[in-house]
Motif scaffolding. Structure first.
Motif, PDB file in Angstrom:
ATOM      1  N   GLY A 212       0.834  -1.193   0.000  1.00 19.51           N
ATOM      2  CA  GLY A 212       0.000   0.000   0.000  1.00 19.51           C
ATOM      3  C   GLY A 212       0.875   1.251   0.000  1.00 19.51           C
ATOM      4  O   GLY A 212       2.108   1.161   0.032  1.00 19.51           O
ATOM      5  N   THR A 213       0.223   2.408  -0.001  1.00 16.28           N
ATOM      6  CA  THR A 213       0.963   3.666  -0.109  1.00 16.28           C
ATOM      7  C   THR A 213       1.827   3.948   1.122  1.00 16.28           C
ATOM      8  O   THR A 213       2.697   4.811   1.085  1.00 16.28           O
ATOM      9  CB  THR A 213      -0.008   4.838  -0.326  1.00 16.28           C
ATOM     10  OG1 THR A 213      -1.054   4.723   0.645  1.00 16.28           O
ATOM     11  CG2 THR A 213      -0.614   4.810  -1.715  1.00 16.28           C
TER      12      THR A 213
ATOM     13  N   ARG B  50      -3.519  11.638  -5.990  1.00 16.69           N
ATOM     14  CA  ARG B  50      -3.256  12.148  -4.649  1.00 16.69           C
ATOM     15  C   ARG B  50      -2.667  11.052  -3.756  1.00 16.69           C
ATOM     16  O   ARG B  50      -1.677  11.265  -3.045  1.00 16.69           O
ATOM     17  CB  ARG B  50      -4.568  12.684  -4.052  1.00 16.69           C
ATOM     18  CG  ARG B  50      -4.433  13.409  -2.726  1.00 16.69           C
ATOM     19  CD  ARG B  50      -5.756  14.033  -2.289  1.00 16.69           C
ATOM     20  NE  ARG B  50      -6.872  13.092  -2.321  1.00 16.69           N
ATOM     21  CZ  ARG B  50      -7.071  12.115  -1.442  1.00 16.69           C
ATOM     22  NH1 ARG B  50      -6.241  11.946  -0.433  1.00 16.69           N
ATOM     23  NH2 ARG B  50      -8.107  11.296  -1.551  1.00 16.69           N
ATOM     24  N   LEU B  51      -3.264   9.874  -3.832  1.00 11.19           N
ATOM     25  CA  LEU B  51      -2.780   8.769  -3.003  1.00 11.19           C
ATOM     26  C   LEU B  51      -1.345   8.394  -3.368  1.00 11.19           C
ATOM     27  O   LEU B  51      -0.500   8.171  -2.499  1.00 11.19           O
ATOM     28  CB  LEU B  51      -3.688   7.543  -3.166  1.00 11.19           C
ATOM     29  CG  LEU B  51      -5.073   7.661  -2.524  1.00 11.19           C
ATOM     30  CD1 LEU B  51      -5.985   6.531  -2.984  1.00 11.19           C
ATOM     31  CD2 LEU B  51      -4.938   7.641  -1.001  1.00 11.19           C
ATOM     32  N   LEU B  52      -1.073   8.361  -4.667  1.00 10.68           N
ATOM     33  CA  LEU B  52       0.272   7.951  -5.085  1.00 10.68           C
ATOM     34  C   LEU B  52       1.300   9.026  -4.782  1.00 10.68           C
ATOM     35  O   LEU B  52       2.459   8.748  -4.496  1.00 10.68           O
ATOM     36  CB  LEU B  52       0.268   7.579  -6.568  1.00 10.68           C
ATOM     37  CG  LEU B  52      -0.354   6.199  -6.851  1.00 10.68           C
ATOM     38  CD1 LEU B  52      -0.584   6.004  -8.336  1.00 10.68           C
ATOM     39  CD2 LEU B  52       0.524   5.072  -6.290  1.00 10.68           C
ATOM     40  N   LYS B  53       0.872  10.264  -4.824  1.00 12.94           N
ATOM     41  CA  LYS B  53       1.773  11.361  -4.487  1.00 12.94           C
ATOM     42  C   LYS B  53       2.277  11.223  -3.050  1.00 12.94           C
ATOM     43  O   LYS B  53       3.428  11.519  -2.734  1.00 12.94           O
ATOM     44  CB  LYS B  53       1.022  12.688  -4.655  1.00 12.94           C
ATOM     45  CG  LYS B  53       1.937  13.835  -4.923  1.00 12.94           C
ATOM     46  CD  LYS B  53       1.201  15.048  -5.425  1.00 12.94           C
ATOM     47  CE  LYS B  53       2.279  16.066  -5.734  1.00 12.94           C
ATOM     48  NZ  LYS B  53       1.802  17.222  -6.390  1.00 12.94           N
ATOM     49  N   GLY B  54       1.388  10.755  -2.192  1.00 13.31           N
ATOM     50  CA  GLY B  54       1.761  10.591  -0.781  1.00 13.31           C
ATOM     51  C   GLY B  54       2.416   9.245  -0.487  1.00 13.31           C
ATOM     52  O   GLY B  54       2.675   8.929   0.675  1.00 13.31           O
ATOM     53  N   ALA B  55       2.659   8.457  -1.507  1.00 13.36           N
ATOM     54  CA  ALA B  55       3.206   7.108  -1.264  1.00 13.36           C
ATOM     55  C   ALA B  55       4.616   7.188  -0.710  1.00 13.36           C
ATOM     56  O   ALA B  55       5.405   8.067  -1.069  1.00 13.36           O
ATOM     57  CB  ALA B  55       3.197   6.293  -2.555  1.00 13.36           C
ATOM     58  N   ARG B  56       4.923   6.258   0.163  1.00 12.13           N
ATOM     59  CA  ARG B  56       6.235   6.190   0.783  1.00 12.13           C
ATOM     60  C   ARG B  56       7.270   5.683  -0.218  1.00 12.13           C
ATOM     61  O   ARG B  56       7.012   4.742  -0.959  1.00 12.13           O
ATOM     62  CB  ARG B  56       6.119   5.180   1.910  1.00 12.13           C
ATOM     63  CG  ARG B  56       6.995   5.441   3.058  1.00 12.13           C
ATOM     64  CD  ARG B  56       6.720   4.336   4.036  1.00 12.13           C
ATOM     65  NE  ARG B  56       8.004   3.964   4.553  1.00 12.13           N
ATOM     66  CZ  ARG B  56       8.241   3.843   5.844  1.00 12.13           C
ATOM     67  NH1 ARG B  56       7.275   4.018   6.702  1.00 12.13           N
ATOM     68  NH2 ARG B  56       9.435   3.526   6.252  1.00 12.13           N
ATOM     69  N   THR B  57       8.420   6.326  -0.239  1.00 15.47           N
ATOM     70  CA  THR B  57       9.526   5.796  -1.060  1.00 15.47           C
ATOM     71  C   THR B  57      10.767   5.743  -0.170  1.00 15.47           C
ATOM     72  O   THR B  57      10.647   5.498   1.012  1.00 15.47           O
ATOM     73  CB  THR B  57       9.771   6.681  -2.305  1.00 15.47           C
ATOM     74  OG1 THR B  57       9.917   8.029  -1.890  1.00 15.47           O
ATOM     75  CG2 THR B  57       8.626   6.568  -3.299  1.00 15.47           C
TER      76      THR B  57
END
Ligand code: TRP
Length: 368
Positions: free
Chosen positions: A231-232, A256-263
């Motif tokens: 998940g994100t 929006r969800l993918l922008k906040g995804a953890r990397t």
């Protein structure tokens, strides 16, 4: 709503482990794939979901896509909406009708074709539940108590009392599969113990009551080839963790969800699930949507960094899901079709279950 995570949702450890060491079940799945390609007509597939919310990309690439592929190859398909199973870890099934409809919409949008496939609910097929009693007699309490998926669910349920259904639902699930003599069950790793229960019950029933005949097939699990998606937030994608991108989500919400995804902090993008799980899961997601390898996607992004990666993933997901989402909206507006799909699926399932129950009663000499 009770958002207690289920076993399938809590298996955050080593999400990519499958990709490295093929297990016996994976080896068997490869053999099955070959058999299906040669002769899809010898298989009847049954699989399904608990109606607890909308399906997300993890479900889609984990199982949904696979079901549609098998259906399209010509495998007879049953999809169960396991409404009774929702009660294993909660007292009331909140908004059940809404959740059931959401599942039907997700199935239809993903390409399950109700003209060829049977979509039905547990509770609408009483004969299926009647099979459960003789099946319960074929397993011991010790066997039910050591089921690792059930144990895991109990551990995560955070409840003072464990219901009888929690221990017995794998037997119920055996009835789900065997009522239609399903012999192929596409599922995730967490469902393998339940498949073992089903196989044991089929074998013991045949031995005890079959009189030399095979009443029930011993169904095979078919594991999906796609490893699980994170998940994100970097843990396993799950509706209860609010880290999932649902099929129903719009393009903007997805962005929006993918922008906040953890990397991670390394700028150069590489595919390495062991050391870079978050980045690798995003690469995998883009790759699944674009039908290429995650390494290819990584090479293309190179040192452009996480923002470029997220942009690529967002475009890939939104493009891939666009027709699915459009279909979902169309079906959502056609309430009559939705209701007819379930009604007809339930009728078909009931007819099949009645036939099997009659056969079981004959085998058990309980025809009065
Ligand atoms: N236990 C499955 C899940 O939690 C749902 C399910 C119910 C199922 N009956 C089934 C899956 C029969 C495969 C076959 O996701």
């Amino acid at each position: 709503m009770n958002t207690t995570p289920r076993a399938a949702d809590t298996d955050a450890a080593a999400p990519f482990a499958d990709a490295f060491e093929p297990t016996a079940a994976q080896a068997r799945s490869a053999v099955l794939e070959e058999l299906i390609r040669k002769d899809p007509g010898r298989f009847r597939m049954l699989t399904g979901d608990r109606p607890t919310g909308r399906l997300h990309l993890g479900h889609y690439f984990g199982t949904l896509h696979n079901r549609v592929r098998l259906q399209d190859l010509g495998v007879e398909t049953y999809v169960i909406i396991a409404d009774y199973q929702v009660l294993t870890d909660r007292d009331v099934a909140d908004n059940l009708t809404g959740h059931v409809e959401d599942l039907v919409l997700d199935y239809l949008a993903a390409g399950v074709d109700p003209a060829r496939s049977t979509i039905f609910t547990h509770s609408a097929v009483p004969a299926l539940n009647q099979l459960m009693l003789p099946f319960l007699s074929l397993v011991s309490v010790a066997e039910l108590s050591r089921n690792p998926t059930v144990k895991d669910e109990i551990a995560h349920a955070r409840r003072s009392a464990v219901s009888g259904l929690m221990f017995t639902y794998p037997v119920h699930q055996a009835a789900d599969i065997l009522f239609c003599k399903g012999n192929l069950v596409p599922v995730g790793q967490d469902q393998l113990p339940h498949l073992e229960v089903t196989r044991t019950i089929a074998r013991r029933f045949n031995d005890r009551y079959g009189n030399g005949a095979t009443v029930f097939p011993e169904p095979d699990a078919l594991l999906s080839r796609a490893p699980s998606l994170l998940g994100t937030d970097g843990t396993k994608m799950s509706k209860s963790r609010r880290n999932a991108i649902t099929l129903a989500a719009g393009a903007d919400e997805t962005a929006r969800l993918l922008k906040g995804a953890r990397t991670d902090s390394e700028r150069h993008i590489t595919y390495d699930p062991r050391t870079r799980p978050e980045v690798s899961s995003l690469l995998l997601l883009a790759a699944l949507c674009q039908n290429r390898t995650p390494e290819e996607v990584a090479d293309e992004i190179g040192s452009a960094g996480a923002a470029a990666l997220k942009k690529t993933v967002t475009e890939a997901v939104n493009e891939y899901l666009a027709p699915i989402r459009a279909r979902r909206i169309e079906y959502a507006e056609d309430r009559a079709f939705l209701r007819r799909t379930l009604r007809e699926g339930n009728e078909r399932a009931r007819a099949v279950a009645d036939t099997t129950l009659a056969e079981v009663r004959a085998a058990m000499n309980s025809h009065y």
